[in-house]
Design a protein around this motif. Sequence first.
Motif, PDB file in Angstrom:
ATOM      1  N   THR A  91     -84.765  49.815  21.542  1.00 57.88           N
ATOM      2  CA  THR A  91     -84.846  51.146  21.603  1.00 57.88           C
ATOM      3  C   THR A  91     -83.727  51.910  22.206  1.00 57.88           C
ATOM      4  N   PRO A  92     -82.559  52.148  21.381  1.00 61.00           N
ATOM      5  CA  PRO A  92     -81.286  52.648  21.899  1.00 61.00           C
ATOM      6  C   PRO A  92     -81.506  54.185  22.307  1.00 61.00           C
ATOM      7  N   PHE A  93     -80.490  54.967  22.735  1.00 62.08           N
ATOM      8  CA  PHE A  93     -80.562  56.456  22.999  1.00 62.08           C
ATOM      9  C   PHE A  93     -79.526  56.920  21.946  1.00 62.08           C
ATOM     10  N   LYS A  94     -79.542  58.157  21.692  1.00 63.56           N
ATOM     11  CA  LYS A  94     -78.487  58.800  20.572  1.00 63.56           C
ATOM     12  C   LYS A  94     -77.471  59.458  21.527  1.00 63.56           C
ATOM     13  N   THR A  95     -76.469  59.998  20.944  1.00 64.38           N
ATOM     14  CA  THR A  95     -75.207  60.264  21.552  1.00 64.38           C
ATOM     15  C   THR A  95     -75.498  61.450  22.611  1.00 64.38           C
ATOM     16  N   ASP A  96     -76.751  62.123  22.306  1.00 67.25           N
ATOM     17  CA  ASP A  96     -76.956  63.262  23.398  1.00 67.25           C
ATOM     18  C   ASP A  96     -77.849  62.818  24.469  1.00 67.25           C
ATOM     19  N   ASN A  97     -77.901  61.319  24.547  1.00 63.80           N
ATOM     20  CA  ASN A  97     -78.803  60.636  25.442  1.00 63.80           C
ATOM     21  C   ASN A  97     -80.503  60.840  25.226  1.00 63.80           C
ATOM     22  N   LYS A  98     -80.909  61.068  24.319  1.00 59.53           N
ATOM     23  CA  LYS A  98     -82.083  61.172  23.878  1.00 59.53           C
ATOM     24  C   LYS A  98     -82.601  59.882  23.419  1.00 59.53           C
ATOM     25  N   PRO A  99     -83.767  59.625  23.473  1.00 57.48           N
ATOM     26  CA  PRO A  99     -84.324  58.083  22.859  1.00 57.48           C
ATOM     27  C   PRO A  99     -84.206  58.179  21.212  1.00 57.48           C
ATOM     28  N   ASP A 100     -83.980  56.918  20.935  1.00 60.84           N
ATOM     29  CA  ASP A 100     -83.965  56.956  19.385  1.00 60.84           C
ATOM     30  C   ASP A 100     -85.162  55.731  19.084  1.00 60.84           C
ATOM     31  N   LEU A 101     -86.196  56.403  18.701  1.00 56.91           N
ATOM     32  CA  LEU A 101     -87.043  55.216  18.159  1.00 56.91           C
ATOM     33  C   LEU A 101     -87.272  54.972  16.677  1.00 56.91           C
ATOM     34  N   THR A 102     -85.947  55.156  15.942  1.00 51.16           N
ATOM     35  CA  THR A 102     -86.072  54.825  14.648  1.00 51.16           C
ATOM     36  C   THR A 102     -86.620  53.239  14.283  1.00 51.16           C
ATOM     37  N   PHE A 103     -85.912  52.461  15.194  1.00 51.77           N
ATOM     38  CA  PHE A 103     -86.264  50.725  14.758  1.00 51.77           C
ATOM     39  C   PHE A 103     -87.837  50.973  14.996  1.00 51.77           C
ATOM     40  N   LEU A 104     -88.430  51.450  16.042  1.00 46.32           N
ATOM     41  CA  LEU A 104     -89.861  51.256  16.321  1.00 46.32           C
ATOM     42  C   LEU A 104     -90.617  51.768  15.191  1.00 46.32           C
ATOM     43  N   GLU A 105     -90.079  53.066  14.571  1.00 48.67           N
ATOM     44  CA  GLU A 105     -90.839  53.656  13.506  1.00 48.67           C
ATOM     45  C   GLU A 105     -90.859  52.780  12.278  1.00 48.67           C
ATOM     46  N   GLN A 106     -89.688  52.057  12.125  1.00 46.22           N
ATOM     47  CA  GLN A 106     -89.595  51.086  10.947  1.00 46.22           C
ATOM     48  C   GLN A 106     -90.428  49.813  11.127  1.00 46.22           C
ATOM     49  N   ALA A 107     -90.310  49.315  12.427  1.00 46.92           N
ATOM     50  CA  ALA A 107     -91.275  48.164  12.843  1.00 46.92           C
ATOM     51  C   ALA A 107     -92.659  48.485  12.324  1.00 46.92           C
ATOM     52  N   SER A 108     -93.198  49.550  12.684  1.00 45.96           N
ATOM     53  CA  SER A 108     -94.538  50.104  12.675  1.00 45.96           C
ATOM     54  C   SER A 108     -94.783  50.130  11.260  1.00 45.96           C
ATOM     55  N   LYS A 109     -94.041  50.792  10.467  1.00 49.57           N
ATOM     56  CA  LYS A 109     -94.340  51.124   9.310  1.00 49.57           C
ATOM     57  C   LYS A 109     -94.080  49.678   8.344  1.00 49.57           C
ATOM     58  N   ALA A 110     -93.377  48.971   8.635  1.00 50.06           N
ATOM     59  CA  ALA A 110     -93.527  47.809   7.971  1.00 50.06           C
ATOM     60  C   ALA A 110     -94.622  46.545   8.440  1.00 50.06           C
TER      61      ALA A 110
END
Length: 420
Positions: A91-110
């Motif tokens: 669960t990394p953060f984006k350049t603006d220090n906001k959380p990036d939940l992309t991997f979690l969303e992909q894992a949930s959808k998979a």
Amino acid sequence: MASEISSQFKKISVIGLGYVGLPTAAIIANRGVSVAGVDVNKKTVEIINKGNIHIVEPDLDILVHSAVASGNLYAATHPEPADAFIIAVPTPFKTDNKPDLTFLEQASKALAPVLEKGNLVVLESTSPVGTTQQIATWLAEARPDLSFPTADNNNPDICVAHSPERVLPGRVLIELVNNDRVIGGITETCSKRARDLYSLFVNGTCHLTNARTAELVKLAENAYRDTNIAFANEMSLVCNKLSVDVWNMIELANLHPRVDILKPGPGVGGHCIAVDPWFIVDSAPELTPLIQATRRVNDSKPNWVIEQAIGATEPTSAIACLGLAYKADIDDLRESPAMIIVENLAKLHPGEILVVEPNIAELPSSLKLHKNTKYCEYERAVQQADTVIVLTDHKEFKDIDRSVLKNKKIIDTRGIWRKI
Ligand code: SAJ
């Protein structure tokens, strides 16, 4: 009771085979339960299926080898049906220090298509408050045929809970089994099912709470440590200005029964402590001036180290940088202050930068771009350089023939040679 629990979980799927997921999968498999590990990286899957590992962690190689050889652990790129799913993706953060939940969303959808009534889904990734609920929502959207936990439904088809990983890299196999766990279900039933799952391999106590509390507990733990390290780092600058040995000062201050100052260093790295405090800030920016100042203090330490090195070195001389990993005796380069220091030094210093990192075989690609930067063997780097910077306190660096350091400028950010 134990056999009742293992009959609930005949097959467990661990999604994300990184620093937390792989050790977790291997430990469960070595307890005799069938484990399907899932990772989107094909190379990682191939390495694990050969009984090997793609990361450095003490004793993990032996454990994975035995789990794969016993037939209890195998890896695949896509989820398949299981009784419980443990999600351990980044669960990394984006350049603006906001959380990036992309991997979690992909894992949930998979994993949604393979869910079956009676399954348990546990989120282990460190996540902003509200993420466990978000996962339940993603799953519910993908599977309208199943019921998910809500305030009105304590007996859903699928249970969803959060149990944050709290293991220290370098001690993962010990801490996974022995640390207490905080388990927060979306409902009480979810918490209890998750406790059953962890009782398969955890010797520590499992403390039950709700999902939002469990999420914030984990973030608070890392923000607390970040704040304490920032204090040590700030004191190291003050000591430098006042010509006081920071290590000696801390040692003496820590003799006080209620003082325990942590160690200064080149900055704070790793995927956790340098990242997680931002998840709290993002949820309450106006209420977190201390956490934000802490991040600024720790993030500015690498620049200070660079200034010291540039100030001490002739432009044509070589600088040896010892260590790239974010802390001792691991190969993890994520958010490593040593990486920032080497990369920026390479831009600012025209002479050679000799990089020593015993836990990796070659320079990472971002550093290869700098023509003056070379991967180098320890003794040769120290011999050739005029300035030696200790960036990571790897065991390999602690023993040194002290005469080699004579006439060198030393910037020992970890204090490993301070008694030389
Ligand atoms: N550091 C210092 N001085 C110190 C201690 C650490 O400069 O006195 C630096 C380290 O060199 C490193 C960074 O801080 O760059 C973080 O290292 P760490 O050993 O404090 O922690 P991590 O990031 O390896 O693991 C932390 C742990 N959290 C806490 O100790 C509260 C671990 O238990 C968590 O599971 C992990 O974060 C995580 O995954 O969240």
